[in-house]
Design a protein around this motif. Sequence first.
Motif, PDB file in Angstrom:
ATOM      1  N   THR A 181      11.813   3.999   9.418  1.00 45.40           N
ATOM      2  CA  THR A 181      11.530   2.939   8.451  1.00 45.40           C
ATOM      3  C   THR A 181      10.105   2.445   8.677  1.00 45.40           C
ATOM      4  OG1 THR A 181      13.839   2.264   8.366  1.00 45.40           O
ATOM      5  CG2 THR A 181      12.203   0.640   7.668  1.00 45.40           C
ATOM      6  N   GLY A 182       9.308   2.418   7.618  1.00 47.55           N
ATOM      7  CA  GLY A 182       7.923   1.958   7.745  1.00 47.55           C
ATOM      8  C   GLY A 182       7.149   2.134   6.461  1.00 47.55           C
ATOM      9  N   CYS A 183       5.821   1.911   6.531  1.00 45.89           N
ATOM     10  CA  CYS A 183       4.973   1.959   5.339  1.00 45.89           C
ATOM     11  C   CYS A 183       3.585   2.504   5.671  1.00 45.89           C
ATOM     12  CB  CYS A 183       4.790   0.561   4.746  1.00 45.89           C
ATOM     13  SG  CYS A 183       6.293  -0.269   4.217  1.00 45.89           S
ATOM     14  N   SER A 184       2.936   3.024   4.625  1.00 45.33           N
ATOM     15  CA  SER A 184       1.504   3.340   4.653  1.00 45.33           C
ATOM     16  C   SER A 184       0.896   2.685   3.422  1.00 45.33           C
ATOM     17  CB  SER A 184       1.264   4.848   4.643  1.00 45.33           C
ATOM     18  OG  SER A 184       1.714   5.415   3.429  1.00 45.33           O
ATOM     19  N   ALA A 185      -0.434   2.565   3.403  1.00 44.37           N
ATOM     20  CA  ALA A 185      -1.077   1.885   2.276  1.00 44.37           C
ATOM     21  C   ALA A 185      -2.450   2.476   2.001  1.00 44.37           C
ATOM     22  CB  ALA A 185      -1.209   0.390   2.552  1.00 44.37           C
ATOM     23  N   ILE A 186      -2.858   2.359   0.747  1.00 43.81           N
ATOM     24  CA  ILE A 186      -4.224   2.663   0.339  1.00 43.81           C
ATOM     25  C   ILE A 186      -4.779   1.375  -0.259  1.00 43.81           C
ATOM     26  CG2 ILE A 186      -5.712   4.061  -1.151  1.00 43.81           C
ATOM     27  CD1 ILE A 186      -3.481   6.192  -1.154  1.00 43.81           C
ATOM     28  N   LEU A 187      -5.927   0.949   0.244  1.00 47.95           N
ATOM     29  CA  LEU A 187      -6.541  -0.291  -0.219  1.00 47.95           C
ATOM     30  C   LEU A 187      -7.415  -0.017  -1.440  1.00 47.95           C
ATOM     31  CD1 LEU A 187      -7.633  -1.748   3.240  1.00 47.95           C
ATOM     32  CD2 LEU A 187      -5.431  -2.005   2.061  1.00 47.95           C
ATOM     33  N   HIS A 188      -7.703  -1.070  -2.191  1.00 43.36           N
ATOM     34  CA  HIS A 188      -8.668  -0.956  -3.289  1.00 43.36           C
ATOM     35  C   HIS A 188     -10.059  -0.748  -2.700  1.00 43.36           C
ATOM     36  CE1 HIS A 188      -6.503  -1.809  -7.009  1.00 43.36           C
ATOM     37  NE2 HIS A 188      -5.764  -2.658  -6.341  1.00 43.36           N
ATOM     38  N   ASP A 189     -10.980  -0.207  -3.507  1.00 51.19           N
ATOM     39  CA  ASP A 189     -12.366  -0.085  -3.073  1.00 51.19           C
ATOM     40  C   ASP A 189     -12.845  -1.454  -2.599  1.00 51.19           C
ATOM     41  OD1 ASP A 189     -12.245   2.524  -3.905  1.00 51.19           O
ATOM     42  OD2 ASP A 189     -13.531   2.243  -5.654  1.00 51.19           O
ATOM     43  N   MET A 190     -13.601  -1.467  -1.523  1.00 54.02           N
ATOM     44  CA  MET A 190     -14.094  -2.716  -0.956  1.00 54.02           C
ATOM     45  C   MET A 190     -15.614  -2.661  -0.862  1.00 54.02           C
ATOM     46  SD  MET A 190     -11.358  -2.995   2.165  1.00 54.02           S
ATOM     47  CE  MET A 190     -11.683  -4.684   2.570  1.00 54.02           C
ATOM     48  N   THR A 191     -16.283  -3.740  -1.233  1.00 52.86           N
ATOM     49  CA  THR A 191     -17.718  -3.859  -1.055  1.00 52.86           C
ATOM     50  C   THR A 191     -17.956  -4.824   0.095  1.00 52.86           C
ATOM     51  OG1 THR A 191     -18.113  -3.459  -3.390  1.00 52.86           O
ATOM     52  CG2 THR A 191     -19.914  -4.456  -2.129  1.00 52.86           C
ATOM     53  N   ILE A 192     -18.644  -4.337   1.111  1.00 50.36           N
ATOM     54  CA  ILE A 192     -18.917  -5.148   2.299  1.00 50.36           C
ATOM     55  C   ILE A 192     -20.416  -5.389   2.369  1.00 50.36           C
ATOM     56  CG2 ILE A 192     -18.761  -5.249   4.815  1.00 50.36           C
ATOM     57  CD1 ILE A 192     -16.333  -3.354   4.541  1.00 50.36           C
ATOM     58  N   THR A 193     -20.799  -6.650   2.458  1.00 50.54           N
ATOM     59  CA  THR A 193     -22.210  -7.021   2.536  1.00 50.54           C
ATOM     60  C   THR A 193     -22.495  -7.581   3.910  1.00 50.54           C
ATOM     61  OG1 THR A 193     -22.200  -7.499   0.166  1.00 50.54           O
ATOM     62  CG2 THR A 193     -24.024  -8.417   1.461  1.00 50.54           C
ATOM     63  N   TYR A 194     -23.547  -7.063   4.539  1.00 45.14           N
ATOM     64  CA  TYR A 194     -23.938  -7.518   5.878  1.00 45.14           C
ATOM     65  C   TYR A 194     -25.438  -7.654   5.971  1.00 45.14           C
ATOM     66  CZ  TYR A 194     -24.567  -2.464   6.481  1.00 45.14           C
ATOM     67  OH  TYR A 194     -24.939  -1.160   6.336  1.00 45.14           O
TER      68      TYR A 194
END
Length: 194
Positions: A181-194
């Motif tokens: 029992t468990g899960c995996s995931a795909i996230l939405h595109d992310m924009t990271i500013t540094y």
Amino acid sequence: MFRKLVSLALPAVALGLAGCGTDMMEQEPTAQAAEPVATQGQALTSVVLNKPYLPFFVPPLRSGDAEFGGNGPDMDIDFEMELRNNNTELWVGMAIWAREVGGDTYAQGDVWYKVFTAPSPIQSITPVGVKPEGPEFHFGYRDYGHATDTFQFPQTIPASRLVWQLSCVGDTDDKEAGSRTGCSAILHDMTITY
């Protein structure tokens, strides 16, 4: 009235341009060197992470006989973001609760994935900024079979959803809590500013 002004103005402009010797539309634009102005915004860099993947996680068995036996389970999944190591690392945590409906089998746990390391402190993250308390994304459902359950969450406008796709296994044909029992995931595109 406007037509009358235009018809009077056009001959005057044409007379003024007649002696120029060149057609204004064919002139090369002249480049003017602007003196550079340093701003804080110019020092920032943005990177786009395309659909970061969080591998399948099986939370440990906490109680019961590890067999949901067709009684759910009720699945609750939370996702949180966290900045670590002087705000240069972005981590995403996935917490899973799987509870047997009307029984005592229960699996629960969380895992953290490092999804990005920046050379300087991260200033912003879109679509979702790090919230000071509570999950950035929550989803719950009751499992009704032995198949892998897949859910997709289209991005909102303005962009505010962290998770794009979630795939979970709840009940199977044998003992599963703590092992399957468990899960995996795909996230939405992310924009990271540094």
